[in-house]
Design a protein around this motif. Structure first.
Motif, PDB file in Angstrom:
ATOM      1  N   ILE A   1      64.825  75.923  71.983  1.00 21.14           N
ATOM      2  CA  ILE A   1      63.564  75.503  71.842  1.00 21.14           C
ATOM      3  C   ILE A   1      62.562  76.416  72.535  1.00 21.14           C
ATOM      4  CG2 ILE A   1      63.920  73.424  70.984  1.00 21.14           C
ATOM      5  CD1 ILE A   1      63.171  72.591  74.503  1.00 21.14           C
TER       6      ILE A   1
ATOM      7  N   ILE B   1      51.017  79.850  65.760  1.00 25.54           N
ATOM      8  CA  ILE B   1      50.878  81.421  66.773  1.00 25.54           C
ATOM      9  C   ILE B   1      52.540  82.346  67.600  1.00 25.54           C
ATOM     10  CG2 ILE B   1      49.487  82.622  67.903  1.00 25.54           C
ATOM     11  CD1 ILE B   1      47.934  80.342  66.888  1.00 25.54           C
TER      12      ILE B   1
ATOM     13  N   GLY C   1      63.860  84.173  73.129  1.00 21.30           N
ATOM     14  CA  GLY C   1      64.154  83.932  72.660  1.00 21.30           C
ATOM     15  C   GLY C   1      65.275  84.883  71.727  1.00 21.30           C
TER      16      GLY C   1
ATOM     17  N   LYS D   1      61.205  80.884  77.367  1.00 22.83           N
ATOM     18  CA  LYS D   1      60.113  80.691  77.649  1.00 22.83           C
ATOM     19  C   LYS D   1      58.798  81.941  77.257  1.00 22.83           C
ATOM     20  CE  LYS D   1      59.259  83.739  81.998  1.00 22.83           C
ATOM     21  NZ  LYS D   1      59.668  85.308  81.263  1.00 22.83           N
TER      22      LYS D   1
ATOM     23  N   LYS E   1      55.523  80.266  67.101  1.00 27.36           N
ATOM     24  CA  LYS E   1      56.522  80.564  66.551  1.00 27.36           C
ATOM     25  C   LYS E   1      56.236  82.064  65.861  1.00 27.36           C
ATOM     26  CE  LYS E   1      56.134  78.938  62.299  1.00 27.36           C
ATOM     27  NZ  LYS E   1      56.197  79.773  61.602  1.00 27.36           N
TER      28      LYS E   1
ATOM     29  N   HIS F   1      50.866  73.889  64.791  1.00 24.45           N
ATOM     30  CA  HIS F   1      50.697  75.290  65.949  1.00 24.45           C
ATOM     31  C   HIS F   1      51.967  76.219  65.537  1.00 24.45           C
ATOM     32  CE1 HIS F   1      48.912  71.603  68.342  1.00 24.45           C
ATOM     33  NE2 HIS F   1      48.040  73.044  68.884  1.00 24.45           N
TER      34      HIS F   1
HETATM   35  C1  B12 Z   1      45.315  78.001  69.226  1.00 22.64           C
HETATM   36  C2  B12 Z   1      45.443  75.879  69.648  1.00 22.64           C
HETATM   37  C3  B12 Z   1      45.535  74.853  68.023  1.00 22.64           C
HETATM   38  C4  B12 Z   1      45.247  75.230  67.111  1.00 22.64           C
HETATM   39  C5  B12 Z   1      46.443  76.132  66.443  1.00 22.64           C
HETATM   40  C6  B12 Z   1      46.108  77.475  65.403  1.00 22.64           C
HETATM   41  C7  B12 Z   1      47.446  77.476  64.428  1.00 22.64           C
HETATM   42  N1  B12 Z   1      47.248  77.795  63.870  1.00 22.64           N
HETATM   43  O1  B12 Z   1      48.925  77.200  65.560  1.00 22.64           O
HETATM   44  C8  B12 Z   1      44.567  74.065  66.203  1.00 22.64           C
HETATM   45  C9  B12 Z   1      42.935  74.290  66.575  1.00 22.64           C
HETATM   46  C10 B12 Z   1      45.082  73.918  65.413  1.00 22.64           C
HETATM   47  C11 B12 Z   1      45.172  72.831  67.152  1.00 22.64           C
HETATM   48  C12 B12 Z   1      45.722  71.793  67.162  1.00 22.64           C
HETATM   49  C13 B12 Z   1      46.147  70.497  68.307  1.00 22.64           C
HETATM   50  N2  B12 Z   1      45.620  70.773  69.311  1.00 22.64           N
HETATM   51 CO1  B12 Z   1      45.662  72.337  69.896  1.00 22.64          CO
HETATM   52  N3  B12 Z   1      46.361  74.230  70.831  1.00 22.64           N
HETATM   53  C14 B12 Z   1      46.314  75.377  70.793  1.00 22.64           C
HETATM   54  C15 B12 Z   1      45.977  76.002  72.390  1.00 22.64           C
HETATM   55  C16 B12 Z   1      44.782  76.518  72.860  1.00 22.64           C
HETATM   56  C17 B12 Z   1      47.181  77.785  71.871  1.00 22.64           C
HETATM   57  C18 B12 Z   1      48.309  77.865  70.931  1.00 22.64           C
HETATM   58  C19 B12 Z   1      49.143  78.473  71.107  1.00 22.64           C
HETATM   59  O2  B12 Z   1      48.864  79.273  69.979  1.00 22.64           O
HETATM   60  N4  B12 Z   1      49.137  79.502  72.721  1.00 22.64           N
HETATM   61  C20 B12 Z   1      49.680  80.705  72.034  1.00 22.64           C
HETATM   62  C21 B12 Z   1      50.993  81.130  72.152  1.00 22.64           C
HETATM   63  C22 B12 Z   1      51.123  82.656  71.411  1.00 22.64           C
HETATM   64  O3  B12 Z   1      52.098  80.409  72.843  1.00 22.64           O
HETATM   65  P1  B12 Z   1      53.081  79.918  72.560  1.00 22.64           P
HETATM   66  O4  B12 Z   1      53.051  79.062  71.220  1.00 22.64           O
HETATM   67  O5  B12 Z   1      53.422  78.438  73.754  1.00 22.64           O
HETATM   68  O6  B12 Z   1      54.397  80.765  72.022  1.00 22.64           O
HETATM   69  C23 B12 Z   1      54.381  81.131  73.082  1.00 22.64           C
HETATM   70  C24 B12 Z   1      56.293  80.410  74.252  1.00 22.64           C
HETATM   71  O7  B12 Z   1      56.055  79.085  73.624  1.00 22.64           O
HETATM   72  C25 B12 Z   1      57.114  80.726  72.731  1.00 22.64           C
HETATM   73  N5  B12 Z   1      57.859  79.903  71.855  1.00 22.64           N
HETATM   74  C26 B12 Z   1      57.177  79.377  71.288  1.00 22.64           C
HETATM   75  N6  B12 Z   1      57.698  78.943  70.508  1.00 22.64           N
HETATM   76  C27 B12 Z   1      59.044  78.714  70.235  1.00 22.64           C
HETATM   77  C28 B12 Z   1      60.091  78.407  69.745  1.00 22.64           C
HETATM   78  C29 B12 Z   1      61.413  79.962  69.469  1.00 22.64           C
HETATM   79  C30 B12 Z   1      62.431  79.243  69.398  1.00 22.64           C
HETATM   80  C31 B12 Z   1      61.169  80.415  71.097  1.00 22.64           C
HETATM   81  C32 B12 Z   1      62.310  80.822  71.293  1.00 22.64           C
HETATM   82  C33 B12 Z   1      60.250  81.248  71.837  1.00 22.64           C
HETATM   83  C34 B12 Z   1      58.818  79.798  70.867  1.00 22.64           C
HETATM   84  O8  B12 Z   1      56.886  81.747  72.449  1.00 22.64           O
HETATM   85  C35 B12 Z   1      55.736  82.109  72.360  1.00 22.64           C
HETATM   86  C36 B12 Z   1      55.511  83.722  72.579  1.00 22.64           C
HETATM   87  O9  B12 Z   1      55.587  84.124  73.923  1.00 22.64           O
HETATM   88  C37 B12 Z   1      47.209  75.389  73.030  1.00 22.64           C
HETATM   89  C38 B12 Z   1      47.298  75.313  74.884  1.00 22.64           C
HETATM   90  C39 B12 Z   1      48.488  76.152  75.274  1.00 22.64           C
HETATM   91  N7  B12 Z   1      48.489  75.853  76.576  1.00 22.64           N
HETATM   92  O10 B12 Z   1      48.987  75.427  75.025  1.00 22.64           O
HETATM   93  C40 B12 Z   1      46.580  74.143  72.240  1.00 22.64           C
HETATM   94  C41 B12 Z   1      47.849  72.386  72.312  1.00 22.64           C
HETATM   95  C42 B12 Z   1      48.621  72.593  71.952  1.00 22.64           C
HETATM   96  N8  B12 Z   1      47.009  72.045  71.718  1.00 22.64           N
HETATM   97  C43 B12 Z   1      46.923  70.882  71.624  1.00 22.64           C
HETATM   98  C44 B12 Z   1      45.996  69.506  71.168  1.00 22.64           C
HETATM   99  C45 B12 Z   1      46.008  68.058  71.434  1.00 22.64           C
HETATM  100  C46 B12 Z   1      45.617  69.761  69.086  1.00 22.64           C
HETATM  101  C47 B12 Z   1      45.375  69.034  68.963  1.00 22.64           C
HETATM  102  C48 B12 Z   1      46.241  67.023  68.436  1.00 22.64           C
HETATM  103  C49 B12 Z   1      43.734  68.542  69.084  1.00 22.64           C
HETATM  104  C50 B12 Z   1      43.722  67.168  67.518  1.00 22.64           C
HETATM  105  N9  B12 Z   1      43.325  66.274  68.570  1.00 22.64           N
HETATM  106  O11 B12 Z   1      43.548  67.656  66.716  1.00 22.64           O
HETATM  107  C51 B12 Z   1      46.232  69.120  67.885  1.00 22.64           C
HETATM  108  C52 B12 Z   1      47.544  69.270  66.446  1.00 22.64           C
HETATM  109  C53 B12 Z   1      47.561  69.502  65.396  1.00 22.64           C
HETATM  110  C54 B12 Z   1      49.141  69.330  65.198  1.00 22.64           C
HETATM  111  N10 B12 Z   1      49.812  68.003  64.969  1.00 22.64           N
HETATM  112  O12 B12 Z   1      49.854  70.463  65.311  1.00 22.64           O
HETATM  113  C55 B12 Z   1      47.309  70.129  73.001  1.00 22.64           C
HETATM  114  C56 B12 Z   1      48.547  69.769  73.001  1.00 22.64           C
HETATM  115  C57 B12 Z   1      49.103  68.384  74.218  1.00 22.64           C
HETATM  116  C58 B12 Z   1      50.057  67.743  74.835  1.00 22.64           C
HETATM  117  N11 B12 Z   1      50.419  67.099  75.832  1.00 22.64           N
HETATM  118  O13 B12 Z   1      50.614  67.339  72.894  1.00 22.64           O
HETATM  119  C59 B12 Z   1      47.066  71.869  73.433  1.00 22.64           C
HETATM  120  C60 B12 Z   1      48.454  71.383  75.030  1.00 22.64           C
HETATM  121  C61 B12 Z   1      45.618  72.054  74.281  1.00 22.64           C
HETATM  122  C62 B12 Z   1      45.347  70.628  75.412  1.00 22.64           C
HETATM  123  N12 B12 Z   1      45.899  71.903  77.080  1.00 22.64           N
HETATM  124  O14 B12 Z   1      44.806  69.787  75.768  1.00 22.64           O
HETATM  125  N13 B12 Z   1      45.849  73.301  68.131  1.00 22.64           N
END
Ligand code: B12
Length: 211
Positions: free
Chosen positions: A175, A102, A200, A195, A104, A100
């Motif tokens: 993290i 997006i 960050g 969060k 990051k 993942h």
């Molecule tokens: C889009 C998505 C995907 C896309 C990813 C595309 C990509 N290029 O990233 C695809 C389809 C590839 C995918 C694949 C998988 N996914 Co996915 N995915 C998602 C989804 C729907 C959205 C994630 C996202 O982009 N959110 C938007 C961004 C903006 O938010 P964010 O990442 O949280 O980031 C913000 C903050 O958290 C923070 N932040 C993030 N990182 C960092 C780092 C630092 C240093 C700091 C300071 C802040 C910070 O700042 C960001 C901006 O505010 C989530 C659902 C969810 N609730 O998150 C599931 C989710 C993460 N996925 C999940 C799963 C299960 C998978 C797969 C295993 C599915 C499968 N069976 O193949 C695979 C795993 C592949 C792998 N090895 O990584 C689960 C994880 C469950 C778990 N407990 O582990 C989730 C939670 C869905 C669910 N509810 O079941 N996924």
């Protein structure tokens, strides 16, 4: 209007969602707030995936919609990069086993926009790659992203390897990622959890100032 955007993304209405985001941004909405709302929408997508309403292609599609909106929002964020007097150096990456990126990418972008030299190692980054980058770049801050619960183990292992390499006291580690929180940060041995991207940047600013 922001709530409507959340629903359009969650319902995977690509064209309408991108148009709504564009209108909001053109009307002067804060791009960071727009991105935060997008994150809320992906939480709904994630829930629907858990409930077998959505499947992997739907998650992928939601990611694509978000990527498009991120690009629009980024274009509205003022970049103030000054090579001579940068705010600090940050190495960031998504930990091993996790693809993942997006969230990051948003964090990396916002750090750069706030004048941090940012070294993005990409996704599925091994502990050794973090160590090599710390040696080479000598950052103030290391950022680790993880969206899967298995990423907690990778974070913990990466921080242990950083420790073994004798580099732990040279960097502050933050993290982030949807399933992380303060408790996870403590358990994996990080200094803090953020969060969102804004928080960050705030942490990086505090930590770079004290060095
Ligand atoms: C889009 C998505 C995907 C896309 C990813 C595309 C990509 N290029 O990233 C695809 C389809 C590839 C995918 C694949 C998988 N996914 Co996915 N995915 C998602 C989804 C729907 C959205 C994630 C996202 O982009 N959110 C938007 C961004 C903006 O938010 P964010 O990442 O949280 O980031 C913000 C903050 O958290 C923070 N932040 C993030 N990182 C960092 C780092 C630092 C240093 C700091 C300071 C802040 C910070 O700042 C960001 C901006 O505010 C989530 C659902 C969810 N609730 O998150 C599931 C989710 C993460 N996925 C999940 C799963 C299960 C998978 C797969 C295993 C599915 C499968 N069976 O193949 C695979 C795993 C592949 C792998 N090895 O990584 C689960 C994880 C469950 C778990 N407990 O582990 C989730 C939670 C869905 C669910 N509810 O079941 N996924």
């Amino acid at each position: 209007m922001l709530d409507e955007l959340v629903n359009l993304i969650a319902d995977l209405k690509e064209k309408e969602a991108v148009e709504a985001a564009k209108k909001l941004l053109d009307d002067g909405a804060d791009p960071i707030r727009v991105l935060e709302r997008c994150r809320m929408a992906t939480e709904i997508v994630g829930k629907r995936f858990e409930e077998d309403i959505y499947f992997i292609p739907d998650m992928l599609f939601s990611g694509e919609i978000l990527e498009q909106i991120s690009q629009l929002a980024k274009a509205k964020i003022h970049r103030d990069v000054d090579d001579e007097s940068y705010a600090g150096k940050v190495v960031i990456g998504t930990v091993e086993g996790d693809l993942h990126d997006i969230g990051k990418n948003i964090v990396a972008f916002l750090l750069e926009a706030n004048n941090f030299k940012t070294y993005d190692l990409g996704v599925d980054v091994s502990a050794q790659k973090f160590v090599d980058a710390i040696r080479e770049v000598q950052p103030d801050v290391v950022g680790m992203s993880g969206l899967l619960t298995i990423a907690f183990g990778a974070m913990s292992n990466t921080i242990s390897v950083i420790k073994q390499a004798g580099l732990r006291d040279k960097v502050r580690i933050m993290i982030g990622g949807a399933p992380t929180n303060e408790d996870v940060a403590r358990r994996v041995g990080a200094d803090a959890y953020a969060k969102d991207a804004q928080q960050g940047v705030e942490l990086a600013r505090q930590w770079s100032a004290v060095k």
